[in-house]
Design a protein around this motif. Structure first.
Motif, PDB file in Angstrom:
ATOM      1  N   GLY A  98     -15.060-117.028 -50.347  1.00 57.71           N
ATOM      2  CA  GLY A  98     -16.253-117.738 -50.802  1.00 57.71           C
ATOM      3  C   GLY A  98     -17.412-116.801 -51.103  1.00 57.71           C
ATOM      4  O   GLY A  98     -18.125-116.974 -52.088  1.00 57.71           O
ATOM      5  N   ILE A  99     -17.587-115.782 -50.269  1.00 56.51           N
ATOM      6  CA  ILE A  99     -18.649-114.795 -50.497  1.00 56.51           C
ATOM      7  C   ILE A  99     -18.379-114.025 -51.786  1.00 56.51           C
ATOM      8  O   ILE A  99     -19.291-113.775 -52.575  1.00 56.51           O
ATOM      9  CB  ILE A  99     -18.776-113.842 -49.287  1.00 56.51           C
ATOM     10  N   ALA A 100     -17.115-113.670 -52.025  1.00 54.05           N
ATOM     11  CA  ALA A 100     -16.760-112.949 -53.245  1.00 54.05           C
ATOM     12  C   ALA A 100     -17.092-113.783 -54.489  1.00 54.05           C
ATOM     13  O   ALA A 100     -17.643-113.269 -55.470  1.00 54.05           O
ATOM     14  CB  ALA A 100     -15.282-112.572 -53.229  1.00 54.05           C
ATOM     15  N   LYS A 101     -16.793-115.075 -54.446  1.00 57.94           N
ATOM     16  CA  LYS A 101     -17.097-115.939 -55.593  1.00 57.94           C
ATOM     17  C   LYS A 101     -18.602-116.118 -55.776  1.00 57.94           C
ATOM     18  O   LYS A 101     -19.092-116.196 -56.902  1.00 57.94           O
ATOM     19  CB  LYS A 101     -16.419-117.290 -55.424  1.00 57.94           C
ATOM     20  N   ALA A 102     -19.336-116.185 -54.666  1.00 60.35           N
ATOM     21  CA  ALA A 102     -20.793-116.311 -54.757  1.00 60.35           C
ATOM     22  C   ALA A 102     -21.412-115.045 -55.345  1.00 60.35           C
ATOM     23  O   ALA A 102     -22.390-115.113 -56.098  1.00 60.35           O
ATOM     24  CB  ALA A 102     -21.381-116.605 -53.379  1.00 60.35           C
ATOM     25  N   ILE A 103     -20.835-113.883 -55.030  1.00 64.51           N
ATOM     26  CA  ILE A 103     -21.329-112.619 -55.599  1.00 64.51           C
ATOM     27  C   ILE A 103     -21.151-112.623 -57.110  1.00 64.51           C
ATOM     28  O   ILE A 103     -22.015-112.149 -57.850  1.00 64.51           O
ATOM     29  CB  ILE A 103     -20.610-111.416 -54.946  1.00 64.51           C
ATOM     30  N   ILE A 104     -20.035-113.170 -57.579  1.00 61.48           N
ATOM     31  CA  ILE A 104     -19.803-113.250 -59.025  1.00 61.48           C
ATOM     32  C   ILE A 104     -20.829-114.177 -59.684  1.00 61.48           C
ATOM     33  O   ILE A 104     -21.293-113.907 -60.786  1.00 61.48           O
ATOM     34  CB  ILE A 104     -18.367-113.697 -59.324  1.00 61.48           C
ATOM     35  N   ASN A 105     -21.190-115.269 -59.000  1.00 65.75           N
ATOM     36  CA  ASN A 105     -22.238-116.143 -59.536  1.00 65.75           C
ATOM     37  C   ASN A 105     -23.579-115.418 -59.601  1.00 65.75           C
ATOM     38  O   ASN A 105     -24.394-115.699 -60.479  1.00 65.75           O
ATOM     39  CB  ASN A 105     -22.383-117.405 -58.689  1.00 65.75           C
ATOM     40  N   TYR A 106     -23.800-114.482 -58.683  1.00 65.58           N
ATOM     41  CA  TYR A 106     -25.031-113.693 -58.689  1.00 65.58           C
ATOM     42  C   TYR A 106     -25.016-112.658 -59.804  1.00 65.58           C
ATOM     43  O   TYR A 106     -25.961-112.537 -60.567  1.00 65.58           O
ATOM     44  CB  TYR A 106     -25.205-113.017 -57.321  1.00 65.58           C
ATOM     45  N   ASN A 107     -23.911-111.902 -59.903  1.00 65.90           N
ATOM     46  CA  ASN A 107     -23.813-110.835 -60.904  1.00 65.90           C
ATOM     47  C   ASN A 107     -22.364-110.745 -61.379  1.00 65.90           C
ATOM     48  O   ASN A 107     -21.512-110.214 -60.666  1.00 65.90           O
ATOM     49  CB  ASN A 107     -24.272-109.507 -60.298  1.00 65.90           C
ATOM     50  N   SER A 108     -22.092-111.228 -62.568  1.00 65.28           N
ATOM     51  CA  SER A 108     -20.718-111.260 -63.079  1.00 65.28           C
ATOM     52  C   SER A 108     -20.168-109.878 -63.399  1.00 65.28           C
ATOM     53  O   SER A 108     -18.962-109.712 -63.576  1.00 65.28           O
ATOM     54  CB  SER A 108     -20.629-112.160 -64.308  1.00 65.28           C
ATOM     55  N   GLU A 109     -21.010-108.854 -63.455  1.00 64.18           N
ATOM     56  CA  GLU A 109     -20.528-107.494 -63.719  1.00 64.18           C
ATOM     57  C   GLU A 109     -19.751-106.917 -62.539  1.00 64.18           C
ATOM     58  O   GLU A 109     -19.006-105.957 -62.699  1.00 64.18           O
ATOM     59  CB  GLU A 109     -21.712-106.585 -64.051  1.00 64.18           C
TER      60      GLU A 109
END
Length: 146
Positions: A98-109
């Motif tokens: 879940g944290i990994a997916k939230a990081i992608i929502n923050y910065n997709s790079e």
């Protein structure tokens, strides 16, 4: 030490959401800017815990925070999560996803970095169902010829 939800202001401007799943566990995770609190709410009891107190083991705690360390965002976000189902180990891995997916929502790079580390591919292993005539999925009753 128990923290309360009111310590967080979760609004779309300062929070990023991700859902993680593992075995029977589901974790809904919000990464919250401008705080460093890490709170987990257990759905079955309705209580809120510090993340470190909830996962209990140091190894699981480091596993949960692995995506943040890998992306270089450690200490920049607070974590608020709700978890349900499964055991502590499966819930910890669900939190990690879940944290990994939230990081992608923050910065997709950061997607390629997390994908190389295997944090975006869900571990799909589930418990095998019990079969009739057996004690468990594969364990059989003792067989006697006579």
């Amino acid at each position: 030490m128990i923290r309360r939800m009111k310590d967080f202001k979760i609004v779309p401007q300062n929070a990023f959401y991700g859902t993680g799943r593992r075995k029977e566990s589901i974790a809904r995770v919000w990464l919250v800017k401008d705080t460093n609190k890490q709170i987990v709410k257990a759905k079955d009891s309705g209580k809120e815990f510090e993340l470190k107190d909830y996962v209990q083991r140091e190894s699981l705690y480091h596993k949960v925070l692995h995506p943040l360390k890998l992306s270089g965002l450690e200490g920049r976000f607070g974590i608020y999560a709700t978890v349900e189902g499964g055991g502590i180990s499966a819930q910890a891995e669900a939190l990690m996803y879940g944290i990994a997916k939230a990081i992608i929502n923050y910065n997709s790079e950061l997607r390629s970095t997390l994908k190389k580390a295997g944090l975006l591919a869900r571990d799909a292993r589930e418990k095998e169902r019990k079969k009739y005539g057996l004690m468990k999925a594969r364990k059989a009753y003792r067989w006697s010829k006579r």
